[in-house]
Design an enzyme around this catalytic site. Structure first.
Site, short mmCIF file in Angstrom:
data_model
loop_
_atom_site.label_atom_id
_atom_site.label_comp_id
_atom_site.label_asym_id
_atom_site.label_seq_id
_atom_site.Cartn_x
_atom_site.Cartn_y
_atom_site.Cartn_z
CD GLN A 243 8.23 26.52 43.94
OE1 GLN A 243 7.26 25.96 43.50
NE2 GLN A 243 8.91 25.74 44.87
CD GLU A 244 16.25 30.99 43.14
OE1 GLU A 244 16.47 29.95 42.28
OE2 GLU A 244 17.21 31.43 43.76
CG LEU A 339 9.95 57.53 59.13
CD1 LEU A 339 8.66 56.75 58.86
CD2 LEU A 339 9.31 59.00 59.64
#
Ligand SMILES: Cc1cc2nc3c(=O)[nH]c(=O)nc-3n(C[C@H](O)[C@H](O)[C@H](O)COP(=O)(O)OP(=O)(O)OC[C@H]3O[C@@H](n4cnc5c(N)ncnc54)[C@H](O)[C@@H]3O)c2cc1C
Length: 381
Positions: A243-244, A339
């Site tokens: 989950q982490e 950019l």
């Protein structure tokens, strides 16, 4: 590409998270960077909005949503503004919450979870030590039983929210001779005698997050504050890492998306040689590559998110999502810096800060090398 992982409820919820961010967080942006932590008033407002307890049952003051996609929405929206906002909050709601919900004693749940949901009790997790983070089984902090309590000695480092957390989940050796099979987790409350913290660490990125060292000098913790089974802490941590890592992946993609969207606008406006710089084929192709990389990363992450909601996300796929998205995020934001030209190197520009913020995602939550180790092992190597 149209995303299908979310439903109408999640998008409605997203609107309320955005409103909270615009009203509460953005006006404090510079102050938070200077103070290097989230003010308590922000935590409390997040608590009032119900954002901190989405996974917590109503009996402890939570929203009982039972659907990790709500957490993912919070993570995405915070990471779009600044990567650290997600890091700070996700440690609390994505990383620490499952330990408290699934493993803490009933007495401790009643003591900690209501404040967890309101923002009065901020959490952190201390696994990493000065001697190492990747090799968790080698940690040196100890906990020794003494009557009805445990006595903790040792130290932790690089702990997110460590400087101001009210409760730290600490991994300590309870049977040092047994390596990974001798680790237990404990909840250590702020103010406990012998528990002190170092100054906030001076990081190259994510200045909004308080990252600190923690010290434990004969810190006495009641037995009821043991989190999970004795000597099973390593297994408990491994079981909760997917989950982490998913949460990291969700944030990595959202952070990159926020920066890339700003960059696309910038290259339409900025001119050189009498035309927008985005019109040069090289830059157009670069933007095309970055957008594609982002969408591919998003698709895999969404697939992992759907799998997690269905209870099927495994460690290997979560590891793939974590390393791939942190690499992709770094490549995308590096392209955006290019950019922006010289402005891309100026701290006052979000793109420059994002570039510094992104770097750590390849190191933490299990470094990308450790992720590849896990994936390689699953191939029988
Ligand atoms: C800003 C920040 C916030 C953090 N927040 C937290 C937190 O809240 N809680 C917490 O517990 N920790 C936290 N960490 C710690 C983080 O998880 C560790 O830094 C990470 O696990 C790596 O550990 P280490 O720094 O000790 O590096 P080491 O383990 O010393 O590794 C150094 C290098 O060697 C590589 N390496 C190690 N083992 C292998 C191997 N078997 N094969 C190939 N390469 C290998 C690593 O990938 C890395 O590149 C945070 C770190 C940072 C920088």
């Amino acid at each position: 590409m149209r995303r299908t992982v979310y439903e109408a409820d999640h998008e409605l919820f997203r609107a309320s998270v955005r409103e909270f961010i615009d009203r509460t967080l953005r006006p404090l942006d510079e102050d938070i960077r200077t103070e290097r932590m989230l003010r308590r008033e922000v935590w409390l407002e997040a608590g009032r909005q119900g954002f901190l307890g989405m996974q917590v049952p109503a009996e402890y003051g939570g929203q009982d949503a039972g659907d990790f996609r709500f957490n993912a929405v919070i993570g995405e929206e915070l990471a779009r503004v600044a990567a650290a906002y997600n890091s700070i909050v996700s440690i609390h709601v994505d990383v620490c919450a499952p330990y408290l919900l699934e493993l803490a004693t009933e007495e401790a749940r009643k003591r900690w979870l209501p404040g967890f949901c309101t923002g009065e009790l901020i959490t952190a997790i201390g696994m990493t030590e000065p001697s190492g983070g990747s090799d968790l089984a080698a940690l040196k902090t100890t906990a020794v039983r003494d009557g009805d309590s445990w006595v903790i000695n040792g130290s932790k480092t690089f702990i997110t929210n460590g400087g101001h957390a009210d409760l730290v989940i600490v991994a300590a050796k309870t049977a040092p001779e047994r390596g990974a099979k001798g680790i237990t987790l404990f909840g250590v409350e702020a103010g406990t005698p012998g528990f002190t913290r170092g100054t906030k660490l001076d990081k190259v990125g994510q200045p909004e997050a308080d990252t600190s060292e923690l010290f434990f000098d004969n810190v006495r913790v009641p037995a009821a504050h043991q989190i999970g089974e004795l000597d099973r802490g390593f297994v408990h941590m491994m079981e909760r890492l997917p989950q982490e890592r998913l949460s990291c992946a969700v944030a990595n993609v959202a952070h990159a998306r926020g920066v890339l969207e700003e960059t696309v606008e910038y290259v339409k406006q900025r001119t050189a040689f009498g035309q927008p710089i985005g019109g040069f084929q090289h830059n157009k192709f670069l933007v095309a590559e970055l957008i594609t990389k982002l969408d591919v990363a998003q698709a895999f992450t969404d697939q992992c998110l759907a799998a997690h909601v269905g209870g099927e996300l495994n460690t290997v796929d979560a590891s793939k999502a974590k390393w791939w998205t942190s690499d992709a995020q770094n490549q995308i934001i590096d392209g955006c810096v290019q950019l922006f030209g010289g402005y891309g190197y100026m701290r006052e520009y979000r793109v420059a800060r994002a570039w510094m913020d992104a770097r750590v995602t390849r190191i933490w939550a299990g470094s990308n090398e450790i992720m590849k180790e896990i994936i390689g092992r699953s191939a029988g190597l």
